[in-house]
Design a protein around this motif. Structure first.
Motif, PDB file in Angstrom:
ATOM      1  N   ARG A 708       1.001  -1.048   0.215  1.00 35.65           N
ATOM      2  CA  ARG A 708      -0.128   0.093  -0.115  1.00 35.65           C
ATOM      3  C   ARG A 708       0.879   1.106  -0.046  1.00 35.65           C
ATOM      4  O   ARG A 708       0.811   1.985  -0.592  1.00 35.65           O
ATOM      5  CB  ARG A 708      -0.887  -0.115   1.285  1.00 35.65           C
ATOM      6  CG  ARG A 708      -2.210   0.667   1.010  1.00 35.65           C
ATOM      7  CD  ARG A 708      -3.466   0.096   2.022  1.00 35.65           C
ATOM      8  NE  ARG A 708      -3.196   0.188   3.393  1.00 35.65           N
ATOM      9  CZ  ARG A 708      -3.191   1.366   3.975  1.00 35.65           C
ATOM     10  NH1 ARG A 708      -3.351   2.463   3.513  1.00 35.65           N
ATOM     11  NH2 ARG A 708      -2.823   1.317   5.425  1.00 35.65           N
ATOM     12  N   ALA A 709       2.010   1.170   0.682  1.00 37.15           N
ATOM     13  CA  ALA A 709       2.929   2.279   0.775  1.00 37.15           C
ATOM     14  C   ALA A 709       3.615   2.617  -0.600  1.00 37.15           C
ATOM     15  O   ALA A 709       3.765   3.599  -0.978  1.00 37.15           O
ATOM     16  CB  ALA A 709       3.827   2.125   1.735  1.00 37.15           C
ATOM     17  N   GLN A 710       3.844   1.409  -1.363  1.00 41.31           N
ATOM     18  CA  GLN A 710       4.416   1.732  -2.553  1.00 41.31           C
ATOM     19  C   GLN A 710       3.493   2.284  -3.705  1.00 41.31           C
ATOM     20  O   GLN A 710       3.803   3.121  -4.144  1.00 41.31           O
ATOM     21  CB  GLN A 710       4.433   0.196  -3.095  1.00 41.31           C
ATOM     22  CG  GLN A 710       4.934  -0.103  -4.609  1.00 41.31           C
ATOM     23  CD  GLN A 710       4.812  -1.374  -5.266  1.00 41.31           C
ATOM     24  OE1 GLN A 710       3.988  -2.219  -5.019  1.00 41.31           O
ATOM     25  NE2 GLN A 710       6.249  -1.585  -5.926  1.00 41.31           N
ATOM     26  N   GLN A 711       2.031   1.946  -3.450  1.00 38.82           N
ATOM     27  CA  GLN A 711       0.886   2.674  -4.125  1.00 38.82           C
ATOM     28  C   GLN A 711       0.981   4.112  -3.789  1.00 38.82           C
ATOM     29  O   GLN A 711       0.930   5.071  -4.648  1.00 38.82           O
ATOM     30  CB  GLN A 711      -0.110   2.096  -3.731  1.00 38.82           C
ATOM     31  CG  GLN A 711      -1.349   2.193  -4.931  1.00 38.82           C
ATOM     32  CD  GLN A 711      -2.513   1.197  -4.636  1.00 38.82           C
ATOM     33  OE1 GLN A 711      -2.469   0.769  -3.526  1.00 38.82           O
ATOM     34  NE2 GLN A 711      -3.475   1.207  -5.463  1.00 38.82           N
ATOM     35  N   TYR A 717       3.465  10.907  -4.611  1.00 42.03           N
ATOM     36  CA  TYR A 717       4.688  11.361  -4.379  1.00 42.03           C
ATOM     37  C   TYR A 717       5.571  11.400  -5.691  1.00 42.03           C
ATOM     38  O   TYR A 717       6.892  11.725  -5.655  1.00 42.03           O
ATOM     39  CB  TYR A 717       5.339  11.349  -3.232  1.00 42.03           C
ATOM     40  CG  TYR A 717       4.489  11.518  -2.016  1.00 42.03           C
ATOM     41  CD1 TYR A 717       4.287  12.850  -1.819  1.00 42.03           C
ATOM     42  CD2 TYR A 717       3.870  10.675  -1.322  1.00 42.03           C
ATOM     43  CE1 TYR A 717       3.280  13.558  -0.507  1.00 42.03           C
ATOM     44  CE2 TYR A 717       2.890  10.969  -0.214  1.00 42.03           C
ATOM     45  CZ  TYR A 717       2.738  12.440   0.261  1.00 42.03           C
ATOM     46  OH  TYR A 717       1.750  12.628   0.919  1.00 42.03           O
ATOM     47  N   LYS A 718       5.086  10.595  -6.589  1.00 37.37           N
ATOM     48  CA  LYS A 718       5.689  10.202  -7.804  1.00 37.37           C
ATOM     49  C   LYS A 718       7.245   9.352  -7.517  1.00 37.37           C
ATOM     50  O   LYS A 718       8.183   9.818  -8.097  1.00 37.37           O
ATOM     51  CB  LYS A 718       6.006  11.490  -8.690  1.00 37.37           C
ATOM     52  CG  LYS A 718       4.645  12.185  -9.027  1.00 37.37           C
ATOM     53  CD  LYS A 718       3.945  11.222  -9.952  1.00 37.37           C
ATOM     54  CE  LYS A 718       2.691  12.004 -10.277  1.00 37.37           C
ATOM     55  NZ  LYS A 718       1.482  11.409  -9.595  1.00 37.37           N
ATOM     56  N   LYS A 835       8.313  19.591   1.741  1.00 42.12           N
ATOM     57  CA  LYS A 835       7.026  18.980   1.082  1.00 42.12           C
ATOM     58  C   LYS A 835       6.952  17.470   2.018  1.00 42.12           C
ATOM     59  O   LYS A 835       5.964  16.904   2.114  1.00 42.12           O
ATOM     60  CB  LYS A 835       7.495  18.379  -0.313  1.00 42.12           C
ATOM     61  CG  LYS A 835       6.938  19.282  -1.263  1.00 42.12           C
ATOM     62  CD  LYS A 835       7.100  18.425  -2.599  1.00 42.12           C
ATOM     63  CE  LYS A 835       7.073  19.437  -3.958  1.00 42.12           C
ATOM     64  NZ  LYS A 835       7.602  19.042  -5.164  1.00 42.12           N
ATOM     65  N   ALA A 836       8.291  17.143   2.385  1.00 45.06           N
ATOM     66  CA  ALA A 836       8.092  15.836   3.420  1.00 45.06           C
ATOM     67  C   ALA A 836       7.545  16.138   4.588  1.00 45.06           C
ATOM     68  O   ALA A 836       6.602  15.255   5.119  1.00 45.06           O
ATOM     69  CB  ALA A 836       9.500  15.255   3.841  1.00 45.06           C
ATOM     70  N   GLN A 837       7.650  17.292   5.277  1.00 45.91           N
ATOM     71  CA  GLN A 837       6.770  17.734   6.323  1.00 45.91           C
ATOM     72  C   GLN A 837       5.404  17.714   6.126  1.00 45.91           C
ATOM     73  O   GLN A 837       4.562  17.183   6.905  1.00 45.91           O
ATOM     74  CB  GLN A 837       7.349  18.854   7.025  1.00 45.91           C
ATOM     75  CG  GLN A 837       7.971  19.046   8.202  1.00 45.91           C
ATOM     76  CD  GLN A 837       8.608  20.377   8.463  1.00 45.91           C
ATOM     77  OE1 GLN A 837       9.080  21.109   7.466  1.00 45.91           O
ATOM     78  NE2 GLN A 837       9.035  20.291   9.871  1.00 45.91           N
ATOM     79  N   LYS A 838       4.964  18.214   5.145  1.00 38.54           N
ATOM     80  CA  LYS A 838       3.635  18.480   4.766  1.00 38.54           C
ATOM     81  C   LYS A 838       3.229  16.967   4.363  1.00 38.54           C
ATOM     82  O   LYS A 838       1.946  16.710   4.824  1.00 38.54           O
ATOM     83  CB  LYS A 838       3.388  19.363   3.254  1.00 38.54           C
ATOM     84  CG  LYS A 838       2.059  19.236   2.645  1.00 38.54           C
ATOM     85  CD  LYS A 838       1.117  20.294   3.408  1.00 38.54           C
ATOM     86  CE  LYS A 838      -0.192  20.562   2.678  1.00 38.54           C
ATOM     87  NZ  LYS A 838      -0.676  19.308   2.067  1.00 38.54           N
TER      88      LYS A 838
END
Ligand SMILES: Cc1ncc(C[n+]2csc(CCOP(=O)(O)OP(=O)(O)O)c2C)c(N)n1
Ligand SMILES: [Mg+2]
Length: 855
Positions: A708-711, A717-718, A835-838
């Motif tokens: 699911r994380a892969q998806q 996040y491309k 972006k990571a924080q968001k």
């Protein structure tokens, strides 16, 4: 007889009338077998005494000499010296090495008595002087002897590892039951074979020693004989200084339904007891506590006269004609072959219940100043004076200097002693302390036999547990090996959906089913049968391990390769009975341990004491345990198929631990070419659609979270990631360590790469490993993935909640995996920090919540 019956009837009527009569489980403090009932000793007492002296000498000398040569190497001389007569009577007259074509008696022997057992094997010509010389020197160029009974270390000699106190009694009980199981199922011929368990009186304090006592009489295990070496001492001091261990054990065993034979007093006491018309001697015997008996031994004849007999003037008269020395030497039952022989004879002839012999002995018997002292257990060396005394007491024909050196002594081959010893063994079927493994032509099924499990569930949501259970059912139907499968379960069959197996092969019940089960009209009723195949143990993980060990070593002990599958609640085995598992490994046990309801977040609702996040850590410490954490049913199929091949066809001495979960999801078909990866510990399950810059490792149901994380990562996040199923970090680590070691030892040769690095060739980016077990499980491969590995696991106490909340709490859900990946990439400068924080916020990751490892 008639008198006894009258008394019984009277007691019953009195109780009916409400009279409060005490319940008596103890007999008086004297021998169970009366002198008039005794049979004369069948052997040559004189020559047997000489043999025993020689064994004693060599046992003591072996330890003494080794400690002179190599101070601190250890060993024990006092345990054997107390048990010598008990063993010698057995070796000369009882322990049978075969019953026709069937293997002979099984001996569970006190581990600390091993010097005596080596010494006897040396006299019998089964061990060389060089081996004796290398007692506790196992790592030299010459063959040495292990400290204690360890089949792993001496696979041609020892069969039952016993030295961790308490394991031998419980294992012996379950061995006896398993023997009956094999007989009742028609897999072996029924014989008079006995299981003899020699255990220490101190050892009886271990819960495992007493925990299964009632099973043996319930199952009418008259093939089982316990001999408790009641030397009244353990390591530090008396076992029951203020009481009497023999009486305490008598009541416990009798209450549990055992046939109890007390062997307290030797023949020297018979005339005294015969003359004790007032019962005063017995009164004195009963009022003394073990601490006093110990002092009597240490302080000698004059003291015994004064303190024991001297309490009552009439008793002094009984021994008036005896010197102090004679009083000091009044022999105890456990050192008197006549008494021991009669006890053993009654025990082997007893039918319908197991027997325990409670034999009173002296710790350090014959060791001069070390005899019966509190510190005797730790004694390693004797003084020159004690050595000289020992030599003359047991008539060892060696020069004084050799005696001081503790030289081993074996009389010539044609001496009376050696001829007698060998003749006795010959009549009992040969030498008994040895272990063999026959060659089997084992028809291990190929993978196509498991085709339906490899094919996937065609979209149906099932759990790996369900898959495993159907696989077990399938194996039970196998035309050749089906009958060899031993399903073991401690009252948890319904949890795992094994009811259909109960119906299919029945639960083993030695007496059959004596009642009509209330659910008989149902398809899956509770079926018990005399030839039932399942060992439904009740709530005893320790007992189940006893059965597992008995079944998993049957290939050697019974020459029949039984294949145990012990299925349990994963939380409750490795941490509860780890020592029994360790002993099973030592015993070269084979089979499958299957931990159901696995994982700290997959079993919903149960909480702290049920959610297992560490059995894989515990499994990883056992050298012969191969552990797998499976995500899909086909992984289990591949592992079980290969495990059967390795252990039962190719004869490898190892066992498997497989975790199975109860989360339902569609089981995919086995990806082509994944077999080797499954077995070695890792394979790529789902590659990224584009070029991956990130690797996701998942195990068990957490693999689905990784998917699911892969998806999420790709869609939101491309970021492209490959997903790997890691079936065994433990195997990967072991392989990597072995490769690294090879490199270390071969500096001139081209370095080899550990498998984990070979597999990851070309796989780019950081690795996020998520597991339902502790972080230390994936961290096992961290040394080879320097700087790349981020581990998510379930460190900390479990909670009661559903999977979704548990996985969020432990930070192993898909969102946490994706967040960990983004955070890592941001730290590496490969993803925008803001972006990571968001993203963390968007993914619902609470960055300030308490660390689950400490929650
Ligand atoms: C589980 C376990 N705990 C502790 C020990 C260490 N230990 C070895 S022998 C011994 C005393 C044994 O006493 P007992 O059972 O009475 O045997 P004895 O030597 O007196 O015959 C102890 C505590 C052990 N071997 N196993
Ligand atoms: Mg003891």
């Amino acid at each position: 007889m008639r008198g006894a019956q009258l008394l019984r009837t009277l007691t019953r009527r009195a109780r009916q009338a409400g009279i409060d009569l005490p319940i008596q489980l103890n007999t008086p403090y004297f021998n169970t077998i009366r002198v008039e009932e005794e049979e004369p000793y069948p052997g040559d007492r004189l020559i047997e005494r000489r043999i025993k002296g020689l064994v004693r000498w060599n046992a003591m000398a072996m330890v003494h000499r080794q400690n002179k040569k190599d101070p601190g190497i250890g060993g024990h001389i006092s345990t054997y010296s107390s048990i010598a007569s008990l063993l010698e009577v057995g070796f000369n007259h009882f322990f049978r090495a075969r019953y026709g074509d069937e293997p002979g008696d099984f001996l569970y022997l006190q581990g600390h008595a091993s010097p005596g057992l080596y010494a006897r094997a040396f006299l019998a010509g089964m061990l060389t002087e060089e081996q004796i010389d290398n007692f506790r020197h196992e790592l030299r160029d010459k063959p040495g002897l292990s400290s204690y009974p360890h089949p792993w270390l001496m696979p041609h000699f020892w069969r039952f590892p016993t030295v961790s106190m308490g394991l031998s009694p419980i294992n012996a009980i379950y061995q006896a039951r398993f023997m009956r199981y094999l007989e009742n199922r028609g897999l072996i011929t029924r014989t008079d074979r006995k299981i003899w368990a020699f255990v220490g009186d101190g050892e009886m304090d271990e819960p495992e020693s007493m925990g299964s006592l009632t099973l043996a009489p319930r199952e009418k295990l008259d093939n089982l004989i316990f001999v408790v070496n009641c030397n009244l001492q353990r390591l530090d001091g008396p076992v029951r200084g203020n009481g009497k261990i023999i009486q305490e054990l008598e009541a416990a065993f009798r209450g549990a339904g055992w046939n109890v034979i007390k062997v307290i007093w030797g023949c020297d006491w018979d005339p005294l007891l015969a003359r004790d018309t007032t019962g005063l001697l017995l009164k004195r015997m009963e009022e003394c506590v073990d601490g006093e008996y110990q002092s009597f031994k240490v302080k000698g004849g004059a003291y015994i006269r004064e303190k024991f007999f001297g309490k009552y003037p009439q008793l002094l008269e009984l021994v008036a004609d005896k010197s102090d020395e004679e009083i000091g030497r009044l022999r105890l039952g456990g050192h008197d072959p006549q008494k021991v022989y009669n006890a053993y004879k009654c025990a082997v002839e007893h039918r319908g219940a197991p027997t325990v012999i409670l034999a009173k002995t002296i710790k350090g018997y014959g060791l001069g100043s070390a005899e019966a002292r509190n510190a005797t257990h730790q004694e390693k060396k004797l003084s020159d004076k004690d050595l000289a005394l020992f030599r003359s007491r047991f008539d060892i024909p060696i020069p004084e200097q050799a005696a001081h050196d503790g030289a081993p002594y074996r009389p010539p081959e044609d001496s009376l002693e050696i001829l007698y010893l060998k003749q006795r063994r010959k009549e009992l079927g040969g030498y008994i302390l040895h272990r063999t493994v026959p060659k089997f032509d084992f028809p291990a099924p190929e993978l196509d036999y498991f085709a339906e499990f490899v094919a996937g569930s065609k979209g149906r949501a099932v759990s790996t547990t369900m898959g495993y259970v159907s696989m077990l059912r399938h194996l039970l139907k196998h035309p050749e090996i089906g009958k060899l499968i031993v399903p073991i379960v401690p009252d948890e069959a319904r949890t795992f959906g094994m009811e259909s197996i109960i119906r299919q092969v029945g639960i083993y019940a030695s007496q059959g089913q004596l009642y009509e089960p209330h659910d008989q009209d149902m398809l899956l009723y509770y079926r018990e049968a005399k030839d039932g195949q399942i060992l439904e143990e009740g709530i005893t993980e320790a007992g189940s391990m006893g059965s597992f060990t008995a079944a998993g070593t049957a290939y050697s002990n019974y020459r029949i390769p039984m294949v145990p599958f012990f299925t349990f609640y994963s939380m409750f085995v490795f941490q509860r009975v780890g020592d029994l598992i360790w002993a099973a490994a030592d015993a070269r046990c084979r089979g499958f341990l299957v931990g159901g309801t696995a994982g700290r977040t997959t079993l919903a609702g149960e909480g702290l004491q049920h959610l297992d996040g560490h059995s894989h850590v515990l499994a990883s410490v056992v050298p012969t345990c191969t552990a797998y954490d499976c995500a899909f049913v086909y992984e289990i199929a591949v592992i079980v198929q290969d495990g059967i091949r390795r252990m039962f066809r190719d004869g490898e001495d190892c066992f498997y631990y497989i975790t199975a979960y109860n989360e339902d999801y569609p089981m995919p078909e086995m990806p082509e070419g994944s077999r080797e990866g499954i077995l070695r510990g890792i394979y790529k399950f789902k590659p990224a659609t584009g070029k991956a810059t990130l690797q996701l490792f998942g195990s068990g149901p957490i693999l689905n979270e990784a998917l699911r994380a892969q998806q999420i990562l790709a869609e939101k996040y491309k970021i492209q990631a490959d997903v790997w199923s890691v079936t065994s970090y433990n195997q990967l680590r072991r392989e990597a360590l072995a490769t690294e070691r090879w490199n270390r030892l071969h500096p001139a040769q081209k370095e080899k790469r550990p498998h984990i690095l070979e597999v990851l060739e070309g796989a780019e980016g950081p690795i996020i490993a998520a597991t339902d077990y502790m972080k230390i499980v994936p961290d096992q491969v961290a040394p080879w993935l320097t700087g790349r590995l981020v581990t998510l696991g379930t460190d900390g106490f479990g909670r009661s909640d559903n999977r979704q909340h548990l996985r969020r709490h432990f930070e192993v859900n898909a969102e946490s995996i994706a967040a960990a990946a983004l955070s890592r990439l941001a730290h590496d400068g490969k993803f925008d920090v803001r972006k990571a924080q968001k993203a963390l916020q968007d993914l619902g990751v609470d960055t300030e919540k308490i660390d689950p490892a400490r929650a």
